[in-house]
Design an enzyme around this catalytic site. Structure first.
Site, PDB file in Angstrom:
ATOM      1  N   ARG A  26       0.219  17.705  12.490  1.00 46.51           N
ATOM      2  CA  ARG A  26       1.484  18.664  12.363  1.00 46.51           C
ATOM      3  C   ARG A  26       0.886  19.868  11.410  1.00 46.51           C
ATOM      4  NH1 ARG A  26       2.884  13.587  10.772  1.00 46.51           N
ATOM      5  NH2 ARG A  26       2.848  14.381   8.700  1.00 46.51           N
ATOM      6  N   TYR A  85       0.724   2.973  15.452  1.00 47.10           N
ATOM      7  CA  TYR A  85       1.476   3.207  14.220  1.00 47.10           C
ATOM      8  C   TYR A  85       2.974   3.732  14.315  1.00 47.10           C
ATOM      9  CZ  TYR A  85       1.226   8.435  13.856  1.00 47.10           C
ATOM     10  OH  TYR A  85       1.390   9.676  14.201  1.00 47.10           O
ATOM     11  N   GLU A 104      -9.031   4.235  -2.762  1.00 44.43           N
ATOM     12  CA  GLU A 104      -7.928   4.065  -3.643  1.00 44.43           C
ATOM     13  C   GLU A 104      -8.123   3.300  -4.819  1.00 44.43           C
ATOM     14  OE1 GLU A 104      -4.657   2.477  -1.381  1.00 44.43           O
ATOM     15  OE2 GLU A 104      -5.492   3.106   0.640  1.00 44.43           O
ATOM     16  N   TYR A 135       1.200   5.664  -0.819  1.00 49.46           N
ATOM     17  CA  TYR A 135       0.572   6.703  -0.085  1.00 49.46           C
ATOM     18  C   TYR A 135       0.938   8.033  -0.824  1.00 49.46           C
ATOM     19  CZ  TYR A 135      -0.395   9.910   4.137  1.00 49.46           C
ATOM     20  OH  TYR A 135      -0.666  10.655   4.988  1.00 49.46           O
ATOM     21  N   ASP A 143       0.944  -1.102  -0.099  1.00 45.46           N
ATOM     22  CA  ASP A 143      -0.095   0.000   0.053  1.00 45.46           C
ATOM     23  C   ASP A 143       0.896   1.328   0.065  1.00 45.46           C
ATOM     24  OD1 ASP A 143      -2.589   1.191  -0.290  1.00 45.46           O
ATOM     25  OD2 ASP A 143      -2.384   1.567   1.931  1.00 45.46           O
ATOM     26  N   ASP A 201      -9.132   0.398   1.397  1.00 45.06           N
ATOM     27  CA  ASP A 201      -8.319   0.078   2.413  1.00 45.06           C
ATOM     28  C   ASP A 201      -8.966   0.431   3.580  1.00 45.06           C
ATOM     29  OD1 ASP A 201      -5.865  -0.752   3.566  1.00 45.06           O
ATOM     30  OD2 ASP A 201      -4.998   1.180   3.615  1.00 45.06           O
ATOM     31  N   ARG A 218      -8.877   3.805  12.889  1.00 45.47           N
ATOM     32  CA  ARG A 218      -8.380   4.894  13.036  1.00 45.47           C
ATOM     33  C   ARG A 218      -7.893   5.079  14.546  1.00 45.47           C
ATOM     34  NH1 ARG A 218      -6.631   6.399   8.372  1.00 45.47           N
ATOM     35  NH2 ARG A 218      -8.356   6.893   6.798  1.00 45.47           N
ATOM     36  N   GLU A 250     -10.987   4.146   2.942  1.00 44.81           N
ATOM     37  CA  GLU A 250      -9.792   4.861   2.145  1.00 44.81           C
ATOM     38  C   GLU A 250     -10.188   4.508   0.532  1.00 44.81           C
ATOM     39  OE1 GLU A 250      -6.160   5.796   5.206  1.00 44.81           O
ATOM     40  OE2 GLU A 250      -6.083   4.193   3.513  1.00 44.81           O
ATOM     41  N   HIS A 270      -4.578  13.711   0.245  1.00 47.58           N
ATOM     42  CA  HIS A 270      -4.576  13.185   1.104  1.00 47.58           C
ATOM     43  C   HIS A 270      -3.760  13.132   2.365  1.00 47.58           C
ATOM     44  CE1 HIS A 270      -5.831   9.722   4.013  1.00 47.58           C
ATOM     45  NE2 HIS A 270      -4.640   9.274   3.842  1.00 47.58           N
ATOM     46  N   GLN A 307      -5.204   2.561  14.827  1.00 50.35           N
ATOM     47  CA  GLN A 307      -3.847   3.066  14.316  1.00 50.35           C
ATOM     48  C   GLN A 307      -3.023   4.088  15.039  1.00 50.35           C
ATOM     49  OE1 GLN A 307      -4.942   4.774  10.353  1.00 50.35           O
ATOM     50  NE2 GLN A 307      -2.686   4.916   9.576  1.00 50.35           N
ATOM     51  N   THR A 311      -9.193  -5.720   3.304  1.00 55.46           N
ATOM     52  CA  THR A 311      -8.847  -4.588   2.068  1.00 55.46           C
ATOM     53  C   THR A 311      -9.778  -5.199   1.113  1.00 55.46           C
ATOM     54  OG1 THR A 311      -6.753  -4.300   2.986  1.00 55.46           O
ATOM     55  CG2 THR A 311      -7.327  -3.654   0.671  1.00 55.46           C
ATOM     56  N   LYS A 366      -4.925  -1.998   9.869  1.00 54.11           N
ATOM     57  CA  LYS A 366      -5.256  -2.032   8.471  1.00 54.11           C
ATOM     58  C   LYS A 366      -5.420  -3.648   7.794  1.00 54.11           C
ATOM     59  CE  LYS A 366      -4.256   2.261   7.029  1.00 54.11           C
ATOM     60  NZ  LYS A 366      -5.109   3.025   6.071  1.00 54.11           N
ATOM     61  N   THR A 393      -4.882   6.673  -0.555  1.00 56.33           N
ATOM     62  CA  THR A 393      -6.014   7.442  -0.477  1.00 56.33           C
ATOM     63  C   THR A 393      -5.753   8.753  -1.537  1.00 56.33           C
ATOM     64  OG1 THR A 393      -6.569   6.978   1.633  1.00 56.33           O
ATOM     65  CG2 THR A 393      -7.719   8.535   0.646  1.00 56.33           C
ATOM     66  N   GLU A 432     -10.545  12.864   6.825  1.00 62.50           N
ATOM     67  CA  GLU A 432     -10.618  14.097   6.408  1.00 62.50           C
ATOM     68  C   GLU A 432     -11.686  14.736   6.338  1.00 62.50           C
ATOM     69  OE1 GLU A 432      -7.967  13.787   2.631  1.00 62.50           O
ATOM     70  OE2 GLU A 432      -8.638  11.778   3.204  1.00 62.50           O
TER      71      GLU A 432
END
Length: 430
Positions: A146, A247, A204, A132, A130, A236, A240, A202, A137, A243, A260, A256, A363, A377
């Site tokens: 951040r 993570y 994808e 990114y 997978d 996917d 959350r 997600e 996204h 995760q 899928t 995850k 995503t 999001e």
């Protein structure tokens, strides 16, 4: 044979079909009640049984070789043949299914209503990776954690990815069992165990690998497109809250790997050719890809213009006869890296890719509201609920909710094609 050489089919419901006109002809693995799995081609609302076409003596040369390679209920050996036999089969099927075909009577016995067939995974997936590469996204999610520096320094230099769990890839329609795991509730210093409370989807694309490479060898970016058999839709599913706890420092794990979902039809590289486009120009100040990731032809025509859609259909909406709610309208042009760049990067260290390996794009979100590819999001991490026509609200998915992914390729003067659907309904944790 070009995409518009045969405009119409004698299979009337295929003409102007939203997903599967004569110009598409995606391949998949299906079965009928009590019968073995075999390869078929979607044409309108039907599936053409390729084994029956072969038995009727309507295929020879590379087209025959291609169908013989589909035996065994998976497309791995077919993928391994590469572009030549795949094109030969496509061209022969366009003649056989075209409106002037001389073999209509023989082929009618090979057509089965899709509604009476069960679809399976197209291939035995040895490895699933997978990526990114949806930059919007990555930016949207990065801002949640951040705000001053949403993208990490490596993002624009290296295609970010991780190895997923191939054993829990499932075809569209498979139920999604809410996973259990560890989470760290707000204000707590120690984790608790229980069902995921922040289940998400997600949006994808899936990228099916055709011919692979030997361990120790790499696939040059200029040749990488020849190693892509086709595309599909991929959801996917993401826990959350699990995760967020697990993570760091190595990335997603149980959040995850529980399932899928994959759409069952492989839309071939040839069917997608009219919808290729230039890779969107990078923002001013962004670095040019390193040499092993850069090819001028790939930058000129290595991207895809695919419209993407996500629908949410709750149990109450189904009971009340209400239509599904559109959550997202997006496009594959949001990919920061091309599919060929992903293949080149994955193999540059000598990693062996094999026929039937599957990549997830990551995503694919657009720039503004209404185009985000996940609830994380859309709801800003659960702060802004989605209001539905049923009077319900959602921040994350509840039991009974169904997520539906769709995709369509359109261009003026060219027949539109689609991917079918990728569906999954959430069920309570065990």
């Amino acid at each position: 044979m070009n995409q518009t050489a045969i405009a119409r089919s004698w299979v009337e419901h295929a003409n102007d079909h939203g997903d599967f006109p004569l110009q598409n002809l995606p391949l998949g693995i299906f079965s009928r009640p009590g019968e073995a799995r075999r390869c078929g081609v979607a044409i309108g609302d039907a599936i053409l049984d390729l084994e029956t076409v072969l038995a009727a003596g309507l295929l020879d040369g590379p087209a025959r070789t291609a169908v013989e390679a589909t035996r065994g209920g998976a497309l791995n050996d077919f993928f391994a043949l590469g572009r030549g036999p795949r094109m030969a089969l496509r061209e022969r099927l366009q003649v056989l299914l075209g409106e002037h075909s001389e073999h209509q009577a023989e082929l009618k016995a090979a057509l089965h209503p899709a509604s009476e067939c069960q679809m399976h995974l197209p291939a035995r997936v040895g490895d699933y990776t997978d990526f990114y590469v949806g930059i919007q996204h990555a930016t949207n999610v990065g801002k949640l954690f951040r705000p001053d520096s949403p993208l990490l320094p490596n993002y624009k230099y290296v295609p970010i990815g991780y190895h997923g769990r191939a054993s829990t890839l499932r075809p569209s329609g498979t139920e999604v069992r809410r996973p259990n795991g560890q989470t760290l509730p707000a204000g707590h210093t120690e984790p608790v165990f229980g069902p995921c409370a922040k289940l998400d989807y997600e949006l994808e694309l899936g990228i099916w690998i055709g011919q692979g490479n030997e361990m120790g060898d790499s696939i040059p970016v200029a040749e990488a497109g020849e190693h892509i058999a086709g595309l599909c839709l991929l959801n996917d599913w993401s826990a959350r809250d699990i995760q967020a706890w697990e993570y760091q420092p190595l990335g997603p794990f149980l959040s995850k790997s529980f399932i899928t979902s994959v759409s069952p039809w492989v839309v071939t590289a040839e069917a997608l050719a009219p919808f290729r486009c230039a890779q969107p120009a990078r923002a001013e100040g962004d670095p040019q890809p390193l040499a092993y990731l850069f090819d001028a032809d790939d930058q000129a025509s290595g991207a895809f213009d695919i419209e993407l859609e996500v629908l949410l259909w709750t149990a109450r909406m189904r009971d009340e006869g209400l239509p599904a709610h559109c959550l997202t309208l997006s496009n594959s042009r949001s990919m920061y890296w091309t599919a060929a760049q992903l293949v080149a990067h994955h193999s540059v260290n000598g990693c062996q890719l094999q026929p039937g390996d599957l990549f997830g794009s990551g995503t694919l979100s657009g720039e503004g509201p209404g185009s985000f590819g996940s609830l994380l999001e859309i709801t800003e991490g659960g702060k802004q609920p989605v209001h539905l026509s049923s009077g319900e609200v959602r921040t994350f998915l509840q039991d009974g909710d169904e997520i539906i992914l769709r995709a369509r390729c359109t261009r003026e003067g060219v027949a539109s094609i689609g991917f079918g659907e990728c569906r999954g309904t959430v069920r309570a944790a065990r």
